[in-house]
Scaffold this motif. Sequence first.
Motif, PDB file in Angstrom:
ATOM      1  N   HIS A   1     -64.833 -17.679 -94.434  1.00 26.36           N
ATOM      2  CA  HIS A   1     -63.407 -17.556 -94.107  1.00 26.36           C
ATOM      3  C   HIS A   1     -62.689 -16.554 -95.004  1.00 26.36           C
ATOM      4  O   HIS A   1     -61.468 -16.631 -95.204  1.00 26.36           O
TER       5      HIS A   1
ATOM      6  N   ASP B   1     -58.160 -22.041 -90.326  1.00 27.36           N
ATOM      7  CA  ASP B   1     -58.851 -22.809 -89.297  1.00 27.36           C
ATOM      8  C   ASP B   1     -58.795 -24.299 -89.644  1.00 27.36           C
ATOM      9  O   ASP B   1     -59.210 -24.704 -90.733  1.00 27.36           O
TER      10      ASP B   1
ATOM     11  N   TYR C   1     -62.013 -26.005 -90.774  1.00 26.37           N
ATOM     12  CA  TYR C   1     -62.445 -25.614 -92.124  1.00 26.37           C
ATOM     13  C   TYR C   1     -61.649 -26.378 -93.183  1.00 26.37           C
ATOM     14  O   TYR C   1     -62.222 -26.939 -94.125  1.00 26.37           O
TER      15      TYR C   1
END
Length: 339
Positions: free
Chosen positions: A90, A133, A136
């Motif tokens: 990420h 996200d 996540y």
Amino acid sequence: MQNYVTFDMSKPIDFIPIGRIAIDFNPTDMYMPLSKSSNFNKYVGGSPANIAVGLARLGCKVGFQGCVSNDQFGDFVVDYFNNEGIDTSHITRAKNGENIGLTFTEILSITESSILMYRESVADFCMAPEDIDEEYIASAKAIVISGTALAKSPSREACLKAMMLAKKNNTRIIFDIDYRAYTWKSKDEIAVYYSLVAQNADVIMGSREEFDLTEGIIGIKESDPESAKYWQSFGASICVIKHGKKGSTAYTNDGNFYDIKPFPAVLLKGFGGGDGYGSAFLYSLLKGKDIIDCLEFGSASASILIAAHSCSDAMPTADEVEAYIKKCKDEYGEMVARV
């Protein structure tokens, strides 16, 4: 056993720091002005990045949320994270040629250090809300929001989105105030965004100056106990207030407080200790240690860092911190920590 912060141990990632990854250039020409320094070592830098490395070295499972330059310097920091076992899935790349933040440090003497930062059009401020996200964030036991990431859009909105998703998904929120003067437009702006995160945080860590900035609009007048009481009224479990060479204090939401004095250190530079402190404190908290032991571990790591040339590269393992504590206690006695 004290249990001020409970973590959902079923979540696969321990911590996801959020914010800047930069590059530090630390002079090897020691103890002279930056203008006269010719040789530098290159290290991964930026407070949340250093904390991520510190947590990984201590054995935590670490992710990261941030944006880096789409060039070889961006490759350098991502490769470094990968080598440290930090999840880089990420970390995004800047899309419009923004550069990674560069920090040139001046180590003028063992007590005088300064920092020259290049922060115009930097990649870390390009972290956008759509990069965050939910799955996540939900996979982590805790996120660590760096106050510097709140200084500019769209990075600040990305942090606030992460904070909201963490609240929704039982992910703990750590707020490392991490004040840097650059980019902020006014003290009111600082107070607005800092207090937004502080009101939602489970753990708040900062210096007295950083708490003063966070409280700039409400005005608590530089009282550590009053600061802690105020933020705990919103739900914070622990407020760690640091006073540099005078040590630090953790205030817990049951009205107790715990003091720690700094460990003796052979000082090389005056920066980097806070990131060692933060990572070691959070690691200890996750391990369920008593608060005074969390402070001791953090303080010992800080002393290791200010005696080293780098920040990220010098982050210690848990065994190294424990050995350092033992060595200091053998030499100085049980005078380091106090309750």
